[in-house]
Design an enzyme around this catalytic site. Structure first.
Site, mmCIF file in Angstrom:
data_model
loop_
_atom_site.group_PDB
_atom_site.id
_atom_site.type_symbol
_atom_site.label_atom_id
_atom_site.label_comp_id
_atom_site.label_asym_id
_atom_site.label_seq_id
_atom_site.Cartn_x
_atom_site.Cartn_y
_atom_site.Cartn_z
ATOM 1 N N CYS A 122 0.866 -1.186 0.000
ATOM 2 C CA CYS A 122 0.000 0.000 0.000
ATOM 3 C C CYS A 122 0.901 1.233 0.000
ATOM 4 O O CYS A 122 2.061 1.150 -0.414
ATOM 5 C CB CYS A 122 -0.991 -0.021 1.172
ATOM 6 S SG CYS A 122 -0.238 -0.012 2.806
ATOM 7 N N ASN A 126 2.225 1.441 4.378
ATOM 8 C CA ASN A 126 2.502 0.154 5.047
ATOM 9 C C ASN A 126 2.163 0.206 6.539
ATOM 10 O O ASN A 126 2.815 -0.429 7.365
ATOM 11 C CB ASN A 126 3.958 -0.294 4.835
ATOM 12 C CG ASN A 126 4.248 -1.748 5.243
ATOM 13 O OD1 ASN A 126 5.362 -2.081 5.625
ATOM 14 N ND2 ASN A 126 3.271 -2.608 5.170
ATOM 15 N N CYS A 156 -1.627 0.836 7.321
ATOM 16 C CA CYS A 156 -3.066 0.571 7.440
ATOM 17 C C CYS A 156 -3.500 -0.678 6.670
ATOM 18 O O CYS A 156 -3.873 -1.684 7.271
ATOM 19 C CB CYS A 156 -3.880 1.768 6.939
ATOM 20 S SG CYS A 156 -3.621 3.273 7.904
ATOM 21 N N ARG A 157 -3.467 -0.617 5.333
ATOM 22 C CA ARG A 157 -4.051 -1.703 4.523
ATOM 23 C C ARG A 157 -3.141 -2.909 4.363
ATOM 24 O O ARG A 157 -3.569 -4.046 4.608
ATOM 25 C CB ARG A 157 -4.429 -1.151 3.134
ATOM 26 C CG ARG A 157 -5.573 -0.148 3.181
ATOM 27 C CD ARG A 157 -5.686 0.625 1.877
ATOM 28 N NE ARG A 157 -4.542 1.525 1.686
ATOM 29 C CZ ARG A 157 -4.292 2.240 0.598
ATOM 30 N NH1 ARG A 157 -5.128 2.155 -0.427
ATOM 31 N NH2 ARG A 157 -3.248 3.043 0.521
ATOM 32 N N SER A 158 -1.900 -2.715 3.918
ATOM 33 C CA SER A 158 -1.076 -3.901 3.625
ATOM 34 C C SER A 158 -0.685 -4.717 4.872
ATOM 35 O O SER A 158 -0.581 -5.941 4.768
ATOM 36 C CB SER A 158 0.143 -3.548 2.767
ATOM 37 O OG SER A 158 0.988 -2.634 3.397
ATOM 38 N N ASP A 211 -8.275 3.963 0.812
ATOM 39 C CA ASP A 211 -7.345 4.456 1.823
ATOM 40 C C ASP A 211 -8.157 5.193 2.886
ATOM 41 O O ASP A 211 -8.712 6.258 2.627
ATOM 42 C CB ASP A 211 -6.346 5.402 1.124
ATOM 43 C CG ASP A 211 -5.369 6.048 2.095
ATOM 44 O OD1 ASP A 211 -5.505 5.837 3.316
ATOM 45 O OD2 ASP A 211 -4.485 6.770 1.618
HETATM 46 P P1 4NP Z 1 -1.833 2.804 4.025
HETATM 47 O O1 4NP Z 1 -2.499 4.152 4.585
HETATM 48 O O2 4NP Z 1 -1.250 3.151 2.668
HETATM 49 O O3 4NP Z 1 -2.997 1.860 3.919
HETATM 50 O O4 4NP Z 1 -0.796 2.388 5.036
HETATM 51 C C1 4NP Z 1 -1.835 5.361 4.686
HETATM 52 C C2 4NP Z 1 -0.968 5.581 5.727
HETATM 53 C C3 4NP Z 1 -0.342 6.801 5.847
HETATM 54 C C4 4NP Z 1 -0.577 7.792 4.912
HETATM 55 C C5 4NP Z 1 -1.439 7.565 3.859
HETATM 56 C C6 4NP Z 1 -2.071 6.341 3.742
HETATM 57 N N1 4NP Z 1 0.053 9.047 5.045
HETATM 58 O O5 4NP Z 1 -0.250 9.952 4.236
HETATM 59 O O6 4NP Z 1 0.869 9.238 5.954
#
Ligand code: 4NP
Length: 149
Positions: A10, A13, A15-17, A119
């Site tokens: 993602c 790294n 939240c989703r992955s 997201d």
């Molecule tokens: P992820 O979510 O890609 O599912 O881990 C996010 C985590 C952090 C951010 C964006 C999406 N960020 O902008 O910091």
């Protein structure tokens, strides 16, 4: 046959992955399959998963609290046999690092029909519940297709 190694990717790294990794690991415990996750961005390197991801995983009996975020690198194409992107932006960022047709062929969106795992970083806990459901269903499908290989 080459050992199956699956990488979930993602943006951050956190939240989703990490959820995708934990869910798939929970379904392939008896199989000789390695699962890992990474982010295309460097923002959260070394961080634990987001508390909302840890919490929804725990609710369904999966512990992801030990995971630490890392960034996707070109070397991941050498290590992994299957690379799953959560959304199209992640997909494009991974593909930009591919250096061969073989690299390219390893990468797919994790959901069917070009759908994306949304997201929910800037949202509430309910988004994480939705994310868990999407990933749980798609990991069932992934396990079936890995078994058929
Ligand atoms: P992820 O979510 O890609 O599912 O881990 C996010 C985590 C952090 C951010 C964006 C999406 N960020 O902008 O910091």
């Amino acid at each position: 046959m080459e050992k199956t190694k699956v990488l979930m990717v993602c943006l951050g790294n956190i939240c989703r992955s990490p959820l995708a990794q934990g869910i798939l690991e929970s379904k392939v415990k008896e199989l000789n399959i390695k699962v890992d996750s990474a982010g295309t961005a460097a923002y959260h390197i070394g961080n634990s998963p987001d508390p909302r991801s840890i919490s929804v995983a725990k609710k369904y009996g999966i512990d992801i609290s030990h995971q630490k975020a890392r960034q996707f690198t070109k070397n991941d194409f050498k290590v992994f046999t299957h690379i799953f992107a959560m959304d199209r932006s992640n997909y494009e960022n991974i593909i930009a690092k591919a250096s061969s047709i073989e690299d390219h062929k390893k990468v797919n969106l994790i959901l069917d029909d070009q759908n994306e795992v949304p997201d929910h970083y800037y949202g509430g806990a309910e988004g994480f519940e939705n994310c868990f459901t999407l990933l749980n269903n798609t990991c069932n499908r992934i396990v079936k297709s890995l078994n058929d290989e």
